[in-house]
Design a protein around this motif. Structure first.
Motif, PDB file in Angstrom:
ATOM      1  N   ARG A   1       0.832  -1.196   0.000  1.00  0.00           N
ATOM      2  CA  ARG A   1       0.000   0.000   0.000  1.00  0.00           C
ATOM      3  C   ARG A   1       0.869   1.249   0.000  1.00  0.00           C
ATOM      4  O   ARG A   1       1.951   1.285   0.578  1.00  0.00           O
ATOM      5  CB  ARG A   1      -0.919   0.037   1.235  1.00  0.00           C
ATOM      6  CG  ARG A   1      -1.940  -1.069   1.269  1.00  0.00           C
ATOM      7  CD  ARG A   1      -2.753  -1.018   2.548  1.00  0.00           C
ATOM      8  NE  ARG A   1      -3.679   0.093   2.533  1.00  0.00           N
ATOM      9  CZ  ARG A   1      -4.884   0.056   1.989  1.00  0.00           C
ATOM     10  NH1 ARG A   1      -5.293  -1.053   1.411  1.00  0.00           N
ATOM     11  NH2 ARG A   1      -5.671   1.090   2.012  1.00  0.00           N
ATOM     12  N   GLU A   2       0.388   2.287  -0.634  1.00  0.00           N
ATOM     13  CA  GLU A   2       1.076   3.585  -0.652  1.00  0.00           C
ATOM     14  C   GLU A   2       0.300   4.574   0.203  1.00  0.00           C
ATOM     15  O   GLU A   2      -0.929   4.565   0.205  1.00  0.00           O
ATOM     16  CB  GLU A   2       1.202   4.093  -2.094  1.00  0.00           C
ATOM     17  CG  GLU A   2       2.074   3.246  -3.002  1.00  0.00           C
ATOM     18  CD  GLU A   2       3.535   3.251  -2.593  1.00  0.00           C
ATOM     19  OE1 GLU A   2       3.941   4.154  -1.825  1.00  0.00           O
ATOM     20  OE2 GLU A   2       4.277   2.355  -3.020  1.00  0.00           O
ATOM     21  N   PRO A   3       1.016   5.442   0.962  1.00  0.00           N
ATOM     22  CA  PRO A   3       2.478   5.571   0.986  1.00  0.00           C
ATOM     23  C   PRO A   3       3.162   4.861   2.163  1.00  0.00           C
ATOM     24  O   PRO A   3       4.361   4.873   2.268  1.00  0.00           O
ATOM     25  CB  PRO A   3       2.655   7.087   1.123  1.00  0.00           C
ATOM     26  CG  PRO A   3       1.488   7.504   1.977  1.00  0.00           C
ATOM     27  CD  PRO A   3       0.349   6.581   1.633  1.00  0.00           C
TER      28      PRO A   3
ATOM     29  N   ALA B   1     -12.584  10.916  12.576  1.00  0.00           N
ATOM     30  CA  ALA B   1     -13.440   9.740  12.406  1.00  0.00           C
ATOM     31  C   ALA B   1     -12.673   8.521  11.887  1.00  0.00           C
ATOM     32  O   ALA B   1     -12.927   7.400  12.352  1.00  0.00           O
ATOM     33  CB  ALA B   1     -14.608  10.079  11.479  1.00  0.00           C
ATOM     34  N   PRO B   2     -11.748   8.686  10.920  1.00  0.00           N
ATOM     35  CA  PRO B   2     -10.979   7.509  10.484  1.00  0.00           C
ATOM     36  C   PRO B   2     -10.201   6.854  11.617  1.00  0.00           C
ATOM     37  O   PRO B   2     -10.059   5.624  11.638  1.00  0.00           O
ATOM     38  CB  PRO B   2     -10.037   8.080   9.417  1.00  0.00           C
ATOM     39  CG  PRO B   2     -10.763   9.257   8.876  1.00  0.00           C
ATOM     40  CD  PRO B   2     -11.467   9.861  10.067  1.00  0.00           C
ATOM     41  N   LEU B   3      -9.716   7.635  12.581  1.00  0.00           N
ATOM     42  CA  LEU B   3      -8.984   7.052  13.709  1.00  0.00           C
ATOM     43  C   LEU B   3      -9.928   6.243  14.595  1.00  0.00           C
ATOM     44  O   LEU B   3      -9.549   5.172  15.095  1.00  0.00           O
ATOM     45  CB  LEU B   3      -8.307   8.158  14.516  1.00  0.00           C
ATOM     46  CG  LEU B   3      -7.360   7.690  15.629  1.00  0.00           C
ATOM     47  CD1 LEU B   3      -6.219   6.855  15.053  1.00  0.00           C
ATOM     48  CD2 LEU B   3      -6.798   8.890  16.397  1.00  0.00           C
ATOM     49  N   LEU B   4     -11.150   6.746  14.777  1.00  0.00           N
ATOM     50  CA  LEU B   4     -12.138   5.973  15.532  1.00  0.00           C
ATOM     51  C   LEU B   4     -12.495   4.693  14.798  1.00  0.00           C
ATOM     52  O   LEU B   4     -12.673   3.624  15.415  1.00  0.00           O
ATOM     53  CB  LEU B   4     -13.392   6.820  15.772  1.00  0.00           C
ATOM     54  CG  LEU B   4     -13.219   8.040  16.682  1.00  0.00           C
ATOM     55  CD1 LEU B   4     -14.530   8.815  16.792  1.00  0.00           C
ATOM     56  CD2 LEU B   4     -12.722   7.624  18.063  1.00  0.00           C
TER      57      LEU B   4
ATOM     58  N   VAL C   1      -8.790  -9.711   8.229  1.00  0.00           N
ATOM     59  CA  VAL C   1      -9.719  -8.744   8.810  1.00  0.00           C
ATOM     60  C   VAL C   1      -9.120  -7.344   8.775  1.00  0.00           C
ATOM     61  O   VAL C   1      -9.782  -6.372   8.393  1.00  0.00           O
ATOM     62  CB  VAL C   1     -10.073  -9.142  10.259  1.00  0.00           C
ATOM     63  CG1 VAL C   1     -10.913  -8.061  10.927  1.00  0.00           C
ATOM     64  CG2 VAL C   1     -10.803 -10.471  10.277  1.00  0.00           C
ATOM     65  N   PHE C   2      -7.857  -7.235   9.153  1.00  0.00           N
ATOM     66  CA  PHE C   2      -7.208  -5.925   9.176  1.00  0.00           C
ATOM     67  C   PHE C   2      -7.074  -5.361   7.766  1.00  0.00           C
ATOM     68  O   PHE C   2      -7.347  -4.175   7.535  1.00  0.00           O
ATOM     69  CB  PHE C   2      -5.832  -6.040   9.835  1.00  0.00           C
ATOM     70  CG  PHE C   2      -5.191  -4.708  10.140  1.00  0.00           C
ATOM     71  CD1 PHE C   2      -5.674  -3.905  11.157  1.00  0.00           C
ATOM     72  CD2 PHE C   2      -4.099  -4.257   9.410  1.00  0.00           C
ATOM     73  CE1 PHE C   2      -5.095  -2.671  11.437  1.00  0.00           C
ATOM     74  CE2 PHE C   2      -3.511  -3.029   9.681  1.00  0.00           C
ATOM     75  CZ  PHE C   2      -4.007  -2.231  10.699  1.00  0.00           C
ATOM     76  N   ALA C   3      -6.673  -6.199   6.810  1.00  0.00           N
ATOM     77  CA  ALA C   3      -6.516  -5.738   5.429  1.00  0.00           C
ATOM     78  C   ALA C   3      -7.851  -5.314   4.828  1.00  0.00           C
ATOM     79  O   ALA C   3      -7.950  -4.279   4.161  1.00  0.00           O
ATOM     80  CB  ALA C   3      -5.875  -6.843   4.586  1.00  0.00           C
TER      81      ALA C   3
ATOM     82  N   GLY D   1     -10.569   3.105   3.617  1.00  0.00           N
ATOM     83  CA  GLY D   1      -9.841   3.924   2.659  1.00  0.00           C
ATOM     84  C   GLY D   1      -8.500   4.403   3.172  1.00  0.00           C
ATOM     85  O   GLY D   1      -8.010   5.468   2.776  1.00  0.00           O
ATOM     86  N   LEU D   2      -7.867   3.614   4.039  1.00  0.00           N
ATOM     87  CA  LEU D   2      -6.582   4.003   4.629  1.00  0.00           C
ATOM     88  C   LEU D   2      -5.423   3.331   3.897  1.00  0.00           C
ATOM     89  O   LEU D   2      -5.581   2.331   3.234  1.00  0.00           O
ATOM     90  CB  LEU D   2      -6.556   3.624   6.112  1.00  0.00           C
ATOM     91  CG  LEU D   2      -7.582   4.352   6.973  1.00  0.00           C
ATOM     92  CD1 LEU D   2      -7.558   3.798   8.392  1.00  0.00           C
ATOM     93  CD2 LEU D   2      -7.298   5.861   7.004  1.00  0.00           C
TER      94      LEU D   2
END
Length: 272
Positions: A134-136, A204-207, A262-264, A271-272
């Motif tokens: 994944r980038e970056p 929100a993405p961190l949550l 699951v993590f992937a 969208g991370l």
């Protein structure tokens, strides 16, 4: 035993970290495939495949599959395999509820366990590769995925030793407790929040990443229990003896195999 486990971890962990951070994805994929094949050898033994020639043939076939996956993983193969991996670990929860299923050493049960091994290994490998490239920050996301599992393992150990009374799955793994599971979840979330912050994830993405950590750790516990179930069926203490103080590769990678798909998949959805 604890001293030996600690010394082994202190030697192996830096090597794994350097491999993740400094290797190209192609080199990393090759080395990971070799480790996964060694784990498959142990899984085949736990499944009841005693014929050595048959196990060698299984490894050759798996190596071919790894090669095909590498050349086809850029397309739809990756999301399909990730979905298959997530689905398998959900199904595995049912197996834990009916832990006597597959215990008899029959040819049918051996075949089912070998088939289950495919869902354990191949989605985890493709997940590992998809995260690493994944980038970056793919290399760092890969490291975070493993650190989450490592932190959960440490959190479970100390929380279980300090507060553990109620058993999590006494018929499968008598040493695991609910307190240990809660400690694993807390440790995994804390590490994920710190790692996400360092990787510039905010708001929100961190949550969402914290929620993903909860799911990842929960599934990693399922992976640990499934391997314990396999060992109980096979009536062995460890999957192997390759790692001093830790047993076999499956003993160290069982949680990782479950956590990676699951993590992937979660990273893709976030969208991370």
């Amino acid at each position: 035993m604890l001293l030996q486990r600690t010394l082994t971890a202190l030697v192996l962990a830096p090597l794994v970290i350097l491999l993740i951070l400094l290797s190209s994805t192609a080199v990393f994929a090759l080395i990971a495939a070799a480790a996964f094949l060694a784990a498959l050898w142990e899984w085949a033994q736990l499944s009841g495949l005693k014929n050595q020639s048959a196990r060698i043939g299984l490894l050759v076939a798996a190596a071919v599959v790894f090669a095909l996956l590498w050349y086809g993983h850029a397309g739809i193969t990756t999301p399909v395999l990730l979905a298959a991996g997530v689905a398998w670990w959900l199904l595995a929860c049912l197996w834990l509820r009916h832990f006597a299923f597959g215990a008899a050493p029959t040819a049918e049960n051996r075949t089912l366990k070998l088939l289950a091994g495919a869902f354990v290994l191949f989605p985890a490998w493709i997940a590992l590769i998809s995260i690493h490239e994944r980038e970056p920050h793919g290399h760092w996301w890969t490291l975070l995925a493993l650190v989450i599992v490592w932190a959960a393992d440490i959190g479970a150990y100390f929380s279980g030793r300090t507060f553990g009374k109620r058993k999590l799955a006494p018929q499968i793994s008598p040493g695991k407790t609910w307190a240990g599971a809660y400690g694993a979840l807390v440790a995994g979330v804390v590490v994920t929040l710190l790692g996400g912050w360092l990787l510039d994830v905010r708001g929100a993405p961190l949550l969402g990443l914290a929620l993903l950590a909860l799911l990842t750790v929960a599934v990693s516990i399922v992976g640990d229990l499934i391997e314990s179930l396999m060992k109980r069926h096979a009536q062995v203490k460890d999957s192997g003896t390759i790692i001093p103080g830790h047993g076999g590769l499956m003993d160290r990678l069982d949680s990782v195999f479950a956590a990676l798909p699951v993590f992937a998949a979660g990273l893709l959805l976030l969208g991370l």
